[in-house]
Scaffold this active site. Sequence first.
Site, PDB file in Angstrom:
ATOM      1  CG  HIS A 120      -6.864  -2.824   2.935  1.00  0.00           C
ATOM      2  ND1 HIS A 120      -5.969  -1.701   2.878  1.00  0.00           N
ATOM      3  CD2 HIS A 120      -7.830  -2.404   2.226  1.00  0.00           C
ATOM      4  CE1 HIS A 120      -6.592  -0.728   2.071  1.00  0.00           C
ATOM      5  NE2 HIS A 120      -7.860  -1.120   1.792  1.00  0.00           N
ATOM      6  CG  HIS A 126      -8.130  -2.368  -2.698  1.00  0.00           C
ATOM      7  ND1 HIS A 126      -8.995  -1.817  -3.239  1.00  0.00           N
ATOM      8  CD2 HIS A 126      -7.838  -1.858  -1.551  1.00  0.00           C
ATOM      9  CE1 HIS A 126      -9.275  -0.738  -2.409  1.00  0.00           C
ATOM     10  NE2 HIS A 126      -8.680  -0.726  -1.644  1.00  0.00           N
ATOM     11  CG  ASN A 184      -1.884   1.176   1.213  1.00  0.00           C
ATOM     12  OD1 ASN A 184      -1.889   2.212   0.540  1.00  0.00           O
ATOM     13  ND2 ASN A 184      -3.070   0.650   1.669  1.00  0.00           N
TER      14      ASN A 184
END
Length: 185
Positions: free
Chosen positions: A147, A145, A75
Amino acid sequence: MERDYDGSEYDTEGSNGFAAVPDAFQRLWTPHRIAYIENGQQPAKDECPFCVAPSLDDEKALIVARGTHVFALLNLFPYNSGHLLICPYRHIATYDLATPEEVAEIGSMTQTAMRVITEVSHNHGFNIGMNQGKIAGAGIAEHLHQHIVPRWALDANFFPIIAGTKAIPRLLGEVRAEIAAAWPA
């Protein structure tokens, strides 16, 4: 002391004079987040960073692993060192639009990411999740997406609240190289 609508008394001193009915919740005021709420900060479809990343060099794109249907990258705005994202190559917005193959590979790549991150960073736990849609807080709402955020005992601090700063102890390139090198072939 103030009186509630039902006549019961309550103390409003902690509310700086605002009328409120006390409850069990603590409030964490984060006015810097209003930019995400008001502006959305959503890129144009042709500028989606998760669509662009696979066309770039892995080091430049912060990609640590590529699969058949999904890839893993760091990220760019991490909560902690080693904060990874698992993204399908296809530009889809929500998990229910993923194919069975994409779902399976998101799962297996998440497991591998957890093993690798634990091996290289010796973390104590993880936060894993998907924010589905802008209203749910997805930074890039139009491209699915997941995490994977490594956590350590005592890693929480108040820099983001007090100083508007996140303390990230390692550089992205350094973390990417270490995770990519430890990723199984």
